[in-house]
Design an enzyme around this catalytic site. Structure first.
Site, PDB file in Angstrom:
ATOM      1  CG  ASP A 123      -2.039   0.965   1.158  1.00  0.00           C
ATOM      2  OD1 ASP A 123      -1.933   1.936   0.399  1.00  0.00           O
ATOM      3  OD2 ASP A 123      -3.045   0.753   1.857  1.00  0.00           O
ATOM      4  CG  HIS A 131      -7.660   0.486  -5.649  1.00  0.00           C
ATOM      5  ND1 HIS A 131      -8.684   1.314  -5.251  1.00  0.00           N
ATOM      6  CD2 HIS A 131      -6.549   0.900  -4.968  1.00  0.00           C
ATOM      7  CE1 HIS A 131      -8.223   2.200  -4.377  1.00  0.00           C
ATOM      8  NE2 HIS A 131      -6.935   1.973  -4.187  1.00  0.00           N
TER       9      HIS A 131
END
Length: 388
Positions: A200, A296
């Site tokens: 992330d 995403h």
């Protein structure tokens, strides 16, 4: 850096033969800097996000006194010193542990202090999004404080000091507690993982980028922002619940299709390593896009959003198990940008229209805060707003 023989270890000089602090304990961030601490530093192992509302009857004078107290406490604690008043001794045995304390102002602060004319247009409320399930009691606030450190006790010590400093001037509106992997826990530095197991922050802007300051910080001149915001930034804070039971039922391959990257090393599905540029046009033997159109990672790319970029600096959270056995866990999303309309809002609107990840997350609280530049020596954070 302050070693074990200095004031950072135990608030007093240690014995000459004392073992030096570990690299984690001795890490120190400066308080009096151009941009407030807690923005460009690496992810910290422990964090607390807390919003305050000014007490009834408190206004500009009380807010100024509070920010003066908070700034002095932050300066002392970030140097590994004791708080000036009634220190709790929680961090007595530790060094600074890269502690950072960051202060911001919410939209409501300016009406409470009679400073509406100084409120930036960029603080206008965020629009509604389809994934929002927002709890108003855990959103927004007059004042916002971000605390981060690489030691949990150091972070909690700072939290208690900030809460005590608030006194009768302000009361806690909401508080959220988070964590990240401890620096040094991996064999070599690498991008952090979130509670879904995904890397992330791979495409986070970097201070070395030529346009980093322009995207993240308000310039000293040539901006539509008020002068007191020079060298500051805007923080969007979102409590994003991850529906982990649903997510973990997916195969690894299905999870990778949702994200658009390999789970093992963060590389794009189009090939290469984590930092390889994603090939959005690459297709497989059947002619299907290798990186799905609703992945995403595809949707959030700056080149898919008119160049919109934000510096993501989140914490994970876990607040226990619900009565039905579902984990209350996810991401305390914090992102920084010079203009939230061009940063967060632009990207979130795109995500709102078809992000594959949206099925597995829920935005449960939200806040937007104006974070002024760092306080020069002899000043406190926000002084140019409150005394200008």
């Amino acid at each position: 850096m302050v070693g074990a023989a200095g004031g950072a270890a135990g608030y007093a000089a240690a014995p000459a033969q004392a073992t030096p602090l570990s690299s984690i304990g001795s890490g120190q961030a400066m308080f009096h800097v151009k941009h407030q601490p807690g923005i460009t530093q690496g992810l910290q192992a422990r964090g607390h996000l807390v919003a305050f509302d000014l007490a009834a009857g408190a206004g500009r004078k009380e807010a100024a006194a509070l920010l003066r107290r908070w700034s002095e406490t932050a300066r002392r604690l970030m140097a590994g010193e004791a708080a000036a008043q009634d220190d709790t001794d929680i961090a007595r045995d530790a060094g600074p542990s890269s502690l950072t304390i960051t202060f911001g102002f919410g939209h409501s602060f300016f009406a409470r202090t009679g400073l509406e004319k100084q409120r930036p247009v960029a603080l206008d409320p965020l629009p509604d999004f389809s994934s929002d399930r927002l709890d108003k009691a855990r959103s927004n606030g007059d004042l916002w404080v971000q605390i981060g450190a690489n030691d949990a006790l150091v972070a909690f010590h700072a939290l208690r000091a900030v809460q005590k400093d608030a006194g009768r001037a302000a009361k806690v509106r909401w508080q959220m507690n988070g964590f990240n992997r401890t620096p040094g826990a991996t064999a070599h530095p690498m991008t952090a993982r979130n509670l879904m197991g995904q890397m992330d922050g791979t495409r986070n802007p970097k201070p070395a980028d030529a346009d980093f300051d322009r995207r993240i910080f308000v310039p000293e001149a040539g901006s539509n922002d008020p002068a007191w915001m020079a060298n500051g930034s805007y923080a969007v804070v979102r409590r994003i619940r991850m529906l982990l039971d649903d997510w973990e039922q997916l195969s690894v391959t299905a999870q990778e299709q949702v994200i658009g990257r390999r789970k093992s090393d963060g590389a794009p599905l189009s090939g290469g390593t984590e930092t390889t540029e994603m090939d959005l046009e690459k297709t497989d033997a059947n002619g299907d896009l290798v990186v799905p159109v609703n992945a995403h990672a595809r949707i959030t790319r700056p080149d898919q959003n008119g160049g919109a970029a934000m510096l993501r600096r989140p914490f994970s959270y876990h607040d226990g198990i619900d009565a039905d056995g579902v984990p209350d866990a996810g991401l305390l999303f914090v992102c920084w940008q010079a203009d939230p309309l061009r940063g967060f809002v632009t990207v979130q609107r795109k995500l709102d229209r078809g992000d594959a990840l949206s099925t597995y997350i829920r935005h449960e609280s939200s806040g937007l805060f104006a974070v002024p530049g760092g306080a020069p020596e002899g000043e406190y954070v926000g002084q140019r707003l409150l005394e200008g």
